[in-house]
Design an enzyme around this catalytic site. Structure first.
Site, PDB file in Angstrom:
ATOM      1  CE  LYS A  11       1.033  -4.862 -11.252  1.00 18.28           C
ATOM      2  NZ  LYS A  11      -0.406  -4.711 -11.023  1.00 18.28           N
ATOM      3  CE1 TYR A  51       1.292  -0.753  -6.349  1.00 23.41           C
ATOM      4  CE2 TYR A  51       2.866  -2.679  -5.426  1.00 23.41           C
ATOM      5  CZ  TYR A  51       2.080  -1.970  -6.329  1.00 23.41           C
ATOM      6  OH  TYR A  51       2.523  -2.322  -7.681  1.00 23.41           O
ATOM      7  CG  ASN A 114      -2.532  -5.474 -13.827  1.00 26.59           C
ATOM      8  OD1 ASN A 114      -1.336  -5.647 -13.157  1.00 26.59           O
ATOM      9  ND2 ASN A 114      -3.052  -4.714 -13.743  1.00 26.59           N
ATOM     10  CG  HIS A 117       3.134  -0.315 -11.082  1.00 22.33           C
ATOM     11  ND1 HIS A 117       2.226   0.241 -10.523  1.00 22.33           N
ATOM     12  CD2 HIS A 117       4.034   0.788 -11.031  1.00 22.33           C
ATOM     13  CE1 HIS A 117       2.450   1.632  -9.866  1.00 22.33           C
ATOM     14  NE2 HIS A 117       3.634   1.964 -10.344  1.00 22.33           N
ATOM     15  CD  GLU A 128       4.779   4.856  -8.906  1.00 18.93           C
ATOM     16  OE1 GLU A 128       3.878   4.388  -8.505  1.00 18.93           O
ATOM     17  OE2 GLU A 128       5.008   4.542 -10.165  1.00 18.93           O
TER      18      GLU A 128
END
Length: 144
Positions: A11, A51, A114, A117, A128
């Protein structure tokens, strides 16, 4: 056990901290093979598309803004039991609750930022991976 694939996204927060190389190296040490990789900067529309399942949830706008703020590194990874193993290696969504030594514990700051993903199940991984990579972009599995 058969080989399986999963999607990994490093990310924006981890990319901005220049930790992508360390994360990729860790994944390779854990037995993952990188079958496809590219660095991209998502548009807001692309982030919304990826998303889409979260549309309507309170965190959706913040997530889309975050994921489109700077480049990400997307990878199709392969190994036995890839989805479950990847989830184990990255740790809990909240870095504060992640086990010591996991990627999110090492590189994540909070639930939103975080570091990575990961797909939650094999069917999600297939969808995905297809979102980011055309079939010809993903290296075929090795044959014995």
């Amino acid at each position: 056990m058969a080989l399986e694939r999963t999607l990994s996204i490093i990310k924006p927060d981890a990319m901005e901290k220049n930790t992508a190389g360390a994360i990729v190296a860790r994944l390779e040490q854990e037995g993952f093979t990188v079958k496809a990789m590219k660095r991209i900067h998502l548009t807001r529309a692309e982030a919304e598309g990826f998303y889409a399942e979260h549309r309507g949830r309170g965190f959706f706008d913040e997530l889309v803004t975050f994921m489109s703020r700077s480049p990400i590194l997307v990878m199709a990874l392969e190994r036995e039991d890839a989805v479950a193993k990847y989830r184990e290696v990255i740790g809990a969504t909240d870095p504060a609750k992640a086990a010591a030594g996991t990627i999110r514990k090492l590189y994540g700051a909070n639930v939103g930022e975080n570091a990575v993903h990961g797909s939650d199940k094999p069917a999600t991984a297939a969808r995905e991976i297809a979102y980011f990579f055309a079939g010809y972009e993903v290296a075929p599995s090795a044959t014995a």
